[in-house]
Each structure stands twice: as structure tokens, then as C-alpha cells.
Design an enzyme around this catalytic site. Structure first.
Site, PDB file in Angstrom:
ATOM      1  N   MET A   1      11.167 -10.251   0.086  1.00 17.45           N
ATOM      2  CA  MET A   1      11.131  -8.789   0.136  1.00 17.45           C
ATOM      3  C   MET A   1      12.340  -8.225  -0.605  1.00 17.45           C
ATOM      4  O   MET A   1      13.475  -8.605  -0.323  1.00 17.45           O
ATOM      5  CB  MET A   1      11.146  -8.345   1.586  1.00 17.45           C
ATOM      6  CG  MET A   1      11.107  -6.876   1.648  1.00 17.45           C
ATOM      7  SD  MET A   1      10.339  -6.317   3.128  1.00 17.45           S
ATOM      8  CE  MET A   1      10.826  -4.633   2.957  1.00 17.45           C
TER       9      MET A   1
ATOM     10  N   GLU B   1      -0.274 -11.111  -6.485  1.00 19.77           N
ATOM     11  CA  GLU B   1      -0.037  -9.660  -6.394  1.00 19.77           C
ATOM     12  C   GLU B   1      -0.121  -8.935  -7.745  1.00 19.77           C
ATOM     13  O   GLU B   1       0.336  -7.816  -7.892  1.00 19.77           O
ATOM     14  CB  GLU B   1       1.321  -9.380  -5.722  1.00 19.77           C
ATOM     15  CG  GLU B   1       1.211  -9.046  -4.239  1.00 19.77           C
ATOM     16  CD  GLU B   1       1.007 -10.280  -3.341  1.00 19.77           C
ATOM     17  OE1 GLU B   1       0.955 -11.417  -3.866  1.00 19.77           O
ATOM     18  OE2 GLU B   1       0.875 -10.097  -2.119  1.00 19.77           O
TER      19      GLU B   1
ATOM     20  N   TYR C   1       1.304  -9.848 -10.673  1.00 19.61           N
ATOM     21  CA  TYR C   1       2.452  -9.984 -11.582  1.00 19.61           C
ATOM     22  C   TYR C   1       2.074 -10.924 -12.743  1.00 19.61           C
ATOM     23  O   TYR C   1       0.947 -11.429 -12.808  1.00 19.61           O
ATOM     24  CB  TYR C   1       3.673 -10.494 -10.809  1.00 19.61           C
ATOM     25  CG  TYR C   1       4.240  -9.444  -9.878  1.00 19.61           C
ATOM     26  CD1 TYR C   1       4.845  -8.296 -10.387  1.00 19.61           C
ATOM     27  CD2 TYR C   1       4.162  -9.584  -8.493  1.00 19.61           C
ATOM     28  CE1 TYR C   1       5.365  -7.321  -9.536  1.00 19.61           C
ATOM     29  CE2 TYR C   1       4.674  -8.618  -7.636  1.00 19.61           C
ATOM     30  CZ  TYR C   1       5.274  -7.480  -8.167  1.00 19.61           C
ATOM     31  OH  TYR C   1       5.778  -6.518  -7.329  1.00 19.61           O
TER      32      TYR C   1
ATOM     33  N   ARG D   1       3.140 -19.144  -4.989  1.00 24.79           N
ATOM     34  CA  ARG D   1       2.410 -18.067  -4.308  1.00 24.79           C
ATOM     35  C   ARG D   1       1.133 -17.807  -5.093  1.00 24.79           C
ATOM     36  O   ARG D   1       1.180 -17.282  -6.214  1.00 24.79           O
ATOM     37  CB  ARG D   1       3.297 -16.818  -4.220  1.00 24.79           C
ATOM     38  CG  ARG D   1       2.684 -15.657  -3.507  1.00 24.79           C
ATOM     39  CD  ARG D   1       3.343 -15.417  -2.166  1.00 24.79           C
ATOM     40  NE  ARG D   1       2.765 -14.268  -1.506  1.00 24.79           N
ATOM     41  CZ  ARG D   1       3.416 -13.135  -1.275  1.00 24.79           C
ATOM     42  NH1 ARG D   1       4.677 -13.007  -1.652  1.00 24.79           N
ATOM     43  NH2 ARG D   1       2.828 -12.148  -0.662  1.00 24.79           N
TER      44      ARG D   1
ATOM     45  N   HIS E   1      -1.221  -5.262  -6.717  1.00 22.43           N
ATOM     46  CA  HIS E   1      -0.582  -3.989  -6.338  1.00 22.43           C
ATOM     47  C   HIS E   1      -1.377  -2.769  -6.809  1.00 22.43           C
ATOM     48  O   HIS E   1      -1.320  -1.715  -6.201  1.00 22.43           O
ATOM     49  CB  HIS E   1       0.835  -3.912  -6.886  1.00 22.43           C
ATOM     50  CG  HIS E   1       1.805  -4.770  -6.115  1.00 22.43           C
ATOM     51  ND1 HIS E   1       1.738  -4.924  -4.754  1.00 22.43           N
ATOM     52  CD2 HIS E   1       2.846  -5.512  -6.518  1.00 22.43           C
ATOM     53  CE1 HIS E   1       2.699  -5.727  -4.360  1.00 22.43           C
ATOM     54  NE2 HIS E   1       3.390  -6.113  -5.407  1.00 22.43           N
ATOM     55  N   GLU E   2      -2.114  -2.915  -7.912  1.00 22.06           N
ATOM     56  CA  GLU E   2      -2.820  -1.741  -8.444  1.00 22.06           C
ATOM     57  C   GLU E   2      -4.119  -1.451  -7.697  1.00 22.06           C
ATOM     58  O   GLU E   2      -4.727  -0.408  -7.899  1.00 22.06           O
ATOM     59  CB  GLU E   2      -3.118  -1.960  -9.929  1.00 22.06           C
ATOM     60  CG  GLU E   2      -4.129  -3.074 -10.203  1.00 22.06           C
ATOM     61  CD  GLU E   2      -4.040  -3.613 -11.628  1.00 22.06           C
ATOM     62  OE1 GLU E   2      -2.985  -4.161 -11.985  1.00 22.06           O
ATOM     63  OE2 GLU E   2      -5.021  -3.471 -12.368  1.00 22.06           O
TER      64      GLU E   2
ATOM     65  N   ALA F   1       7.757 -11.005   6.474  1.00 21.66           N
ATOM     66  CA  ALA F   1       8.918 -10.426   5.790  1.00 21.66           C
ATOM     67  C   ALA F   1       9.472  -9.268   6.615  1.00 21.66           C
ATOM     68  O   ALA F   1      10.554  -9.354   7.199  1.00 21.66           O
ATOM     69  CB  ALA F   1       8.533  -9.987   4.396  1.00 21.66           C
TER      70      ALA F   1
ATOM     71  N   CYS G   1       7.999  -4.993  14.127  1.00 22.47           N
ATOM     72  CA  CYS G   1       7.708  -4.240  12.898  1.00 22.47           C
ATOM     73  C   CYS G   1       6.369  -3.525  13.094  1.00 22.47           C
ATOM     74  O   CYS G   1       5.369  -4.155  13.423  1.00 22.47           O
ATOM     75  CB  CYS G   1       7.622  -5.191  11.712  1.00 22.47           C
ATOM     76  SG  CYS G   1       6.867  -4.419  10.279  1.00 22.47           S
TER      77      CYS G   1
ATOM     78  N   GLN H   1       7.935   2.960   6.106  1.00 25.38           N
ATOM     79  CA  GLN H   1       8.767   4.140   5.886  1.00 25.38           C
ATOM     80  C   GLN H   1      10.235   3.803   5.628  1.00 25.38           C
ATOM     81  O   GLN H   1      10.856   4.382   4.757  1.00 25.38           O
ATOM     82  CB  GLN H   1       8.676   5.074   7.097  1.00 25.38           C
ATOM     83  CG  GLN H   1       7.477   5.984   7.058  1.00 25.38           C
ATOM     84  CD  GLN H   1       7.345   6.769   8.347  1.00 25.38           C
ATOM     85  OE1 GLN H   1       6.506   6.478   9.165  1.00 25.38           O
ATOM     86  NE2 GLN H   1       8.191   7.740   8.535  1.00 25.38           N
TER      87      GLN H   1
ATOM     88  N   CYS I   1      15.100  -0.203   8.012  1.00 26.08           N
ATOM     89  CA  CYS I   1      13.925  -0.335   8.865  1.00 26.08           C
ATOM     90  C   CYS I   1      13.862   0.839   9.834  1.00 26.08           C
ATOM     91  O   CYS I   1      14.886   1.213  10.422  1.00 26.08           O
ATOM     92  CB  CYS I   1      14.009  -1.655   9.626  1.00 26.08           C
ATOM     93  SG  CYS I   1      12.738  -1.796  10.879  1.00 26.08           S
TER      94      CYS I   1
ATOM     95  N   ALA J   1      14.996   9.635  18.837  1.00 21.53           N
ATOM     96  CA  ALA J   1      16.437   9.823  18.636  1.00 21.53           C
ATOM     97  C   ALA J   1      17.197   9.538  19.932  1.00 21.53           C
ATOM     98  O   ALA J   1      18.196   8.804  19.943  1.00 21.53           O
ATOM     99  CB  ALA J   1      16.723  11.248  18.156  1.00 21.53           C
TER     100      ALA J   1
ATOM    101  N   LYS K   1      -0.757  18.400  -4.432  1.00 18.60           N
ATOM    102  CA  LYS K   1      -1.797  17.521  -3.889  1.00 18.60           C
ATOM    103  C   LYS K   1      -1.590  17.345  -2.386  1.00 18.60           C
ATOM    104  O   LYS K   1      -0.468  17.039  -1.951  1.00 18.60           O
ATOM    105  CB  LYS K   1      -1.642  16.169  -4.604  1.00 18.60           C
ATOM    106  CG  LYS K   1      -2.705  15.172  -4.298  1.00 18.60           C
ATOM    107  CD  LYS K   1      -2.650  14.010  -5.282  1.00 18.60           C
ATOM    108  CE  LYS K   1      -1.345  13.229  -5.232  1.00 18.60           C
ATOM    109  NZ  LYS K   1      -1.281  12.044  -6.043  1.00 18.60           N
TER     110      LYS K   1
ATOM    111  N   ASP L   1      11.127  12.703  10.747  1.00 16.49           N
ATOM    112  CA  ASP L   1      10.226  11.612  11.104  1.00 16.49           C
ATOM    113  C   ASP L   1      10.997  10.632  11.974  1.00 16.49           C
ATOM    114  O   ASP L   1      12.219  10.763  12.144  1.00 16.49           O
ATOM    115  CB  ASP L   1       9.574  10.943   9.894  1.00 16.49           C
ATOM    116  CG  ASP L   1      10.593  10.355   8.948  1.00 16.49           C
ATOM    117  OD1 ASP L   1      11.715  10.101   9.378  1.00 16.49           O
ATOM    118  OD2 ASP L   1      10.250  10.160   7.767  1.00 16.49           O
TER     119      ASP L   1
END
Ligand code: NAP
Ligand code: SF4
Length: 665
Positions: free
Chosen positions: A21, A160, A162, A210, A248-249, A306, A330, A335, A349, A380, A560, A650
Site C-alpha cells: 500500500m 491491477e 499496470y 501478483r 484500476h480503470e 493492507a 478497517c 477516506q 486511517c 470525536a 456534478k 466527517d
């Protein structure tokens, strides 16, 4: 998951890999020192093998300029710092070699053919025969340098979408020389890299390949080709094969929160009898039970995670001690981590603000023990109370409504149930650190003053904004809270005022259908074929995702809808709502609401939306009456989270602010 894995020349102490990552630390001055601390903390936490973020073998392969690259001996020093730190902490570490190919965000991008990627502005240059040979040499040279830097191995990124993947698929390879055309030719680049690397580094060095096992592209590889590639990669000298899912696309989610847990382990399982090298599975595995399940079912020999190690460096330690309930899970929100990296910021994180800030944010024990009062136990307040108590302070925390604040609404949204884990984590963390939690009660300003405490933290959160529209008191108008908490039943024809995070959440709640919650139903709803009958693993028939409800999602801005949503997840929400037939309108002016519905002005015309319900999701305002009262009486209080600033609040900002304040108290 705690059973060692013998690789012949070396032994991994357990079956869990911390997957690759990018953190952004790779690209900043002094970043490797911070990275060393980041990885060492995860190694101390018990993970067996770590794979670094992607490092390019040459200049053209960098994801952007400048980014991590290993091609010169003088770059070794910073890597040695990391490998030493990880080894001292008892784990092994591999360097990921990643050449971006046409996914590079710079004008020097190269690829098998000059076909632009939909996710990059730059058209790549088609590689010449000489460039291809030089690139293979660069991979080999980097692997040799990695060995000199003390790495236990390398991971060659072949998935992925690449560069290596770009050679393998026709989608991006239109060559007619020995590197294109037939499948044998297209996989030559991958095989040469693995073979030549093995020759150069010798037998006692891990090579993970991979492999893209599910391209999710119309003209991606078919299953027969993938099995052929896996066998050849094994013959070429790979020690382990890791699972890659999706390019990824491709507009299909593969790791976001709405993807069911362990949704893709079946893909790795299909390859289990094809090769004899150990296989690693991955994607949306975030708790020990999924790790155990994948291993027990024989889907894979190892599991890669990851983001879960960003969320909790002690994941393995806690799992080994039977403290599953103490794991900071996780929640796959992206975000705090990927969204930040894609915005060229340092990853961290949402649930663990210390991630990637190990050298800067150290809780330690406070020199003076203070009596601290926290009012409000949303994200918070919970983060502040927990961290302050961990530092040795005596914390009493109040909330009239119980713990969790706005997270209690988030958990009701399809695809956001992971927030339940955050609530569970904080509940235990406060208990373990002796925070006195008083729910169902709060204190007035006068009572707070009478407590004679050393510090007061106000985390009273937000309240929904009610816009000034004629007819806003009409019986058809409801707040998002009433819909999410099922206080009111949703209408059949609905207008949502406000297309921010909550507007999208409410629309998702209203379109959701039962099937999207189980793994098979979810895969089908995104056209993924579990039988793998076609190229790319896609179904022929497009899934029917139309909602039975008419929904309008409205905003006044011309931009948008959903632009404010996360960079790596916003598109998923938009695609999902579009598939369901939600009408998203920008540049809307609200005129009035009455028995007929909602009257708007849109594109220079008046229009009646004949809805039976108008749901207000028009943002938030700070709930800070108590803070103001205390300030007015001359008392110094700390205000955090939504009570401090409601705009663009957030959970990530709220938790970080609460945590950072606790470190100063
Ligand atoms: P938000 O994202 O700020 O959106 C508020 C929406 O209300 C906007 O679309 C805004 O658009 C509209 N609005 C604002 N004032 C208005 C008014 N007076 N009259 C009519 N419309 C008005 O706030 P939110 O949706 O309440 O979310 C709160 C926070 O939680 C946000 O920061 C959000 O990012 C976060 N969150 C994030 C996610 C996520 O998926 N990442 C999910 C939920 C919440 P116009 O002004 O253009 O009309
Ligand atoms: Fe997981 Fe979200 Fe943390 Fe990223 S920010 S590691 S996705 S919890």
C-alpha cells in the site's frame, strides 16, 4: 493463521501478509525514516511478511513525478533503514516492484501500445524492442538492489492494470512483434522478468508474483489463459503467487466498503490445484474469522491484508490472544488512506489517526494526571476520551443518547455496516481504559463548572439544517434522521434535498435491494460471473438494478452531484444510483412544497416533481449551545468535532481532532 509456512530456503512465521500500500511517505523528504517506524510497528504487532508500497524499477514507470523508485546503489541507504527495523521487530519484508505503464501521471509514460488509459491524462509512448529489454533489465537490477538493501524478496506487480498486465491483455496490447499477438507472446514480458530476476537473485530470495486472476474487463484474460500463465510463472521461478482483482480503470468496486467481506477468495481457490507454489488471497478481508475461513476452506495458503494493518498495527497480536473484540477494524472507507494518497497527501486511517504518523503522534503517559470531562460521545468524543484515558487521565464522558453519535445513522446505510465495528472497538477501548461512561445523562454549564475538573471537552456534534423553502412545514417533509431510523416509512416517489454525503446515503438506503447484501447477489449485481465463463470474468447479461421507487436527488450547485464524496468511492455511489434510475439534478432552485409535490426551477424552467415525500439532507449546523454558554461564563473549554465546525465534517476529521487534542491535554 498462526501456522508457519516453510518456503524451503526460509520460513514465514504465520500465514498473514501485510499487503502493498502506497502511503505517500515514500515521496517526501525524510519519509523513509517515518516509513521504517510505520512498518516496524506492524512487525512488532506480529505480521509475518510485509510488502512495501509500489516502487518503480525505472524513471518512466513512476506513478507520478517524482515517486518511489529503486534503480541506483545510492538509494539503498533509506531502504536498509526499513529492512533493519522490520527484521529487528521479527518480520520479513519484500519490496514491491511496480511499473505504472500507461497508468503513469506524467508525459514520459510508456506502454506496449500507445493507447491512453481512461484514468490518466497522458497518452503513453509505445515501447520499442530496446525499451522493452531495458525495462526488463531495470526490474532485474532493482531486485538485485533490493536484495542488497536487506529485503527478503520482491513482489512483481503483474495485476491491477499496470504495465505487465498491459502486455498480457489485448485491451492494451496491439503489438504484432514477439511481445504481442498470441497469448504466448503477450505473457513473454512477465515471464522474462520473473525468469531473469530469479537468475540474478539466486534461489534464496522470495519472488511473489501478483497475478491478475480476474481482470473484470470485456477483453481481459479468460480462465484458461490465467491457469496457463500461473503455471508458467511458477516454472519461471516465483515462490508465491498473490491474487490481483480488477484493473484500476474498471468501474466495478473491488475493495470499497460495499464489497462483501472476502468477496473474491473464490477466485484464488480456483487456482489452488493448478500450481504447487503457495497462493495468497486478498480483497476485503478485515477480521481474523475471514482469514481463518479462507485458510480452513483451502482457498489459499496465505491471506493478504493492507488497510487492516493501518487501522490496527496489533491485529495479529490481538487475534493470537483471543482479543478479537479489541481489534480496531478497517471499515474499508478509503477516506483516511487511499483518498488522501490520490489527493497527493500522506495516508493515514479514519479509525487510527496515528497510522503513518508514528514518529509524530506518540500518546505516552501524561506527566500530570488530570480530571477530564467529555460531553458528547460521537466519533470525536469517543476518540478523545479513549486517548486521554490511555495517557493516564481520569476521564468521565457523558452522552444523553448513548455512544456513537452520527455513526449510529451510518451503520443503517447498506454498505456502511462496518461502522458497527468502530462502535464495538470504542466501547471496549473506553471500558479497558477506565473511562467512566455516563449515557442517558449530561451536564449543564452550571454543573460542569461545579465539578472543578481540569479540562472540559465539548463534542456535542451537529444538528440537521432546515432550509428556508416555502411549505417546509408541509406534512410530506421529513428529516433524513427520521428516514434512516425508520421513524417514518419512505415514500414511493421521493425528492431528496441535498446531494452531499448524507443525501447519497439516503438515496442508497431507498434503492437497496436484499440481494446486494450477500456475496453471490452482490457479485451478480456488478455483472461478475462466479462461473468464469467469459473473458474478464464478466456476465453477458447486465444485471437489472432498477429501484421500484422514483427518487430525485437534488442540489443547487451546478457541479456534478457527489463531487464532495471520496475520490476512490464517489464514482461507485454515482454508478449505483444511476443504475437504479435515480434522477440526479444539479443547479436546482427550490420554489415551494405543497400537496402536489416539490416545485423547482431547473434549466430555466419551472418543474413540478410530483413526489409524496421530501427528505431534507441539507447539511448540518454545529450543536454548540453548551460550548457558547461556558465560553460566555469565562470558562475555557475545548470544542471538537461537529460542535467545532460542521462544514465538511466527517468521521475522519472528528476522530483525528479528538485524538490530537487528547495528546495535548
Ligand atoms: P454535505 O456533504 O455538506 O451536503 C449538504 C448538501 O445540502 C449539499 O448537497 C448542499 O448542496 C445542500 N445544502 C446546503 N445548504 C442548503 C440549503 N440551505 N438549502 C438546500 N440545500 C442545501 O453534508 P451532509 O450530506 O449532511 O454530510 C455531512 C458530512 O458527512 C459531509 O462532510 C459529508 O462529506 C460526510 N459524509 C460523507 C459520506 C461519504 O460517503 N464519504 C457519507 C455521509 C456523510 P447545495 O448547496 O448545492 O444545494
Ligand atoms: Fe481502512 Fe478507512 Fe482506515 Fe483506510 S481509512 S485503513 S479504509 S478504516
Amino acid at each position: 493463521m498462526f501456522k508457519p509456512l516453510d518456503l524451503g530456503f526460509t520460513r514465514l512465521k504465520n500465514r498473514v501478509v501485510m499487503g502493498s500500500m502506497h502511503t505517500g511517505l515514500e515521496d517526501i523528504v525524510g519519509g523513509y525514516k517515518k516509513l521504517a517506524a510505520f512498518y516496524a510497528e506492524r512487525a512488532r504487532g506480529g505480521v509475518g511478511l510485509i510488502v512495501t508500497g509500489g516502487v518503480s524499477p525505472d524513471f518512466c514507470g513512476q506513478v507520478s513525478l517524482p515517486s518511489a523508485r529503486l534503480s541506483h546503489w545510492w538509494q539503498l541507504y533509506r531502504h536498509r533503514r526499513m529492512t533493519t527495523a522490520v527484521h529487528e521487530a521479527g518480520a520479513k519484508i519484500c519490496l514491491q516492484l511496480l511499473h505504472a505503464g500507461r497508468y503513469a501521471f506524467h508525459p514520459f509514460a510508456v506502454a506496449p501500445s500507445a493507447i491512453k488509459a481512461p484514468i490518466s491524462r497522458f497518452r503513453p509512448r509505445a515501447m520499442s524492442q530496446r525499451k522493452i529489454e531495458k525495462t526488463i533489465n531495470a526490474y532485474v537490477h532493482s531486485a538485485v538492489l533490493a536484495k542488497r538493501a536487506g529485503y527478503d524478496g520482491v513482489e512483481i506487480m503483474g495485476s491491477e492494470g499496470y504495465l505487465i498486465n498491459q502486455f498480457i491483455c489485448k485491451h492494451t496490447n496491439e503489438r504484432d512483434d514477439q511481445w504481442g499477438g498470441s497469448y504466448e507472446n503477450r505473457i513473454r514480458f512477465a515471464l522474462e522478468i520473473v525468469q531473469q530476476t530469479r537468475q540474478a537473485v539466486g534461489r534464496d530470495f522470495i519472488i511473489i508474483y501478483r497475478l491478475s486472476m480476474l481482470d473484470l474487463l470485456e477483453d481481459g484474460s479468460d480462465w484458461q489463459e490465467i491457469t496457463h500463465l500461473a503455471r508458467e510463472i511458477e516454472k519461471a521461478g516465483a515462490t508465491l503467487i498473490n491474487t490481483g482483482i480488477g484493473w484500476h480503470e474498471v468501474r466495478i468496486p473491488t475493495i470499497a466498503a460495499m464489497v462483501p467481506r472476502a468477496a473474491f477468495t473464490w477466485v484464488t481457490a480456483r487456482l489452488k490445484d493448478v500450481v504447487s507454489v503457495p497462493l495468497i488471497t486478498s480483497n476485503r478481508i478485515n477480521m481474523p474469522e475471514q482469514v481463518e475461513q479462507a485458510l480452513a476452506d483451502g482457498d489459499a495458503d496465505m491471506v493478504s491484508m493492507a488497510r487492516p494493518f493501518l487501522a490496527d498495527p496489533d491485529f495479529m497480536l490481538k487475534a493470537s490472544q483471543g482479543k478479537r473484540s479489541r481489534i480496531n477494524t478497517c471499515i474499508a472507507c478509503n477516506q483516511g488512506c487511499l483518498d488522501k494518497v490520490f489527493n497527493k497527501q500522506r495516508a493515514s486511517c479514519l479509525v487510527n489517526p496515528r497510522a503513518c504518523y508514528e514518529t509524530e503522534l506518540s500518546p505516552g503517559v501524561a506527566s500530570i494526571t488530570k480530571k477530564i470531562i467529555v460531553i458528547g460521545l460521537g466519533p470525536a468524543g469517543m476518540a478523545c476520551a479513549t486517548a486521554a484515558a490511555q495517557r493516564g487521565h481520569m476521564v468521565t464522558a457523558y452522552d444523553l443518547n448513548g455512544i456513537g453519535g452520527q455513526l449510529n445513522y451510518a451503520v443503517r446505510i447498506p454498505g456502511k455496516q462496518e461502522f458497527n465495528e468502530t462502535l464495538r472497538y470504542f466501547r471496549h477501548a473506553m471500558e479497558d481504559n477506565d473511562v467512566v461512561v455516563k449515557t442517558g445523562e449530561t451536564l449543564t454549564a452550571r454543573q460542569i463548572k461545579a465539578t472543578e475538573c481540569d479540562a472540559v471537552v465539548i463534542a456535542t456534534g451537529v444538528k440537521p439544517r432546515m432550509p428556508q423553502i416555502e411549505g417546509i412545514d408541509h406534512e410530506s417533509v421529513v428529516s433524513y434522521i427520521d428516514v434512516i431510523t425508520q421513524k417514518v416509512a419512505p415514500g414511493k416517489r421521493v425528492a431528496i434535498i441535498g446531494a452531499g454525503g448524507i443525501g447519497f446515503d439516503v438515496a442508497t438506503l431507498l434503492i437497496d435491494n436484499e440481494q446486494s447484501q450477500n456475496r453471490e447477489g452482490w457479485l451478480k449485481s456488478w455483472n461478475i460471473d462466479i462461473e468464469y465463463n467469459r473473458r474478464g470474468g464478466l456476465l453477458v447479461e447486465q444485471a437489472e438494478n432498477k429501484s421500484g421507487r422514483k427518487i430525485y436527488l437534488l442540489q443547487r450547485k451546478q457541479t456534478k452531484p457527489g463531487k464532495s464524496l471520496g475520490k476512490t468511492t464517489g464514482w461507485i455511489h454515482r454508478v449505483r444510483l444511476r443504475q437504479a434510475g435515480v434522477e440526479m439534478l444539479s443547479g436546482v432552485c427550490y420554489e415551494k412544497i405543497n400537496d402536489q409535490g416539490l416545485f423547482i426551477h431547473h434549466q430555466k424552467q419551472s418543474r413540478l416533481l410530483d413526489v409524496d415525500q421530501v427528505i431534507i439532507c441539507a447539511g448540518q449546523e454545529s450543536n454548540r449551545n453548551l460550548a457558547d454558554e461556558l465560553h460566555a461564563s469565562g470558562m475555557l473549554v475545548h470544542v471538537i468535532g461537529g460542535a467545532d465546525k460542521a462544514l465538511e465534517l466527517d468521521a475522519e476529521r472528528a476522530i483525528r481532532q479528538g485524538y490530537e487534542l487528547a495528546l495535548k491535554l
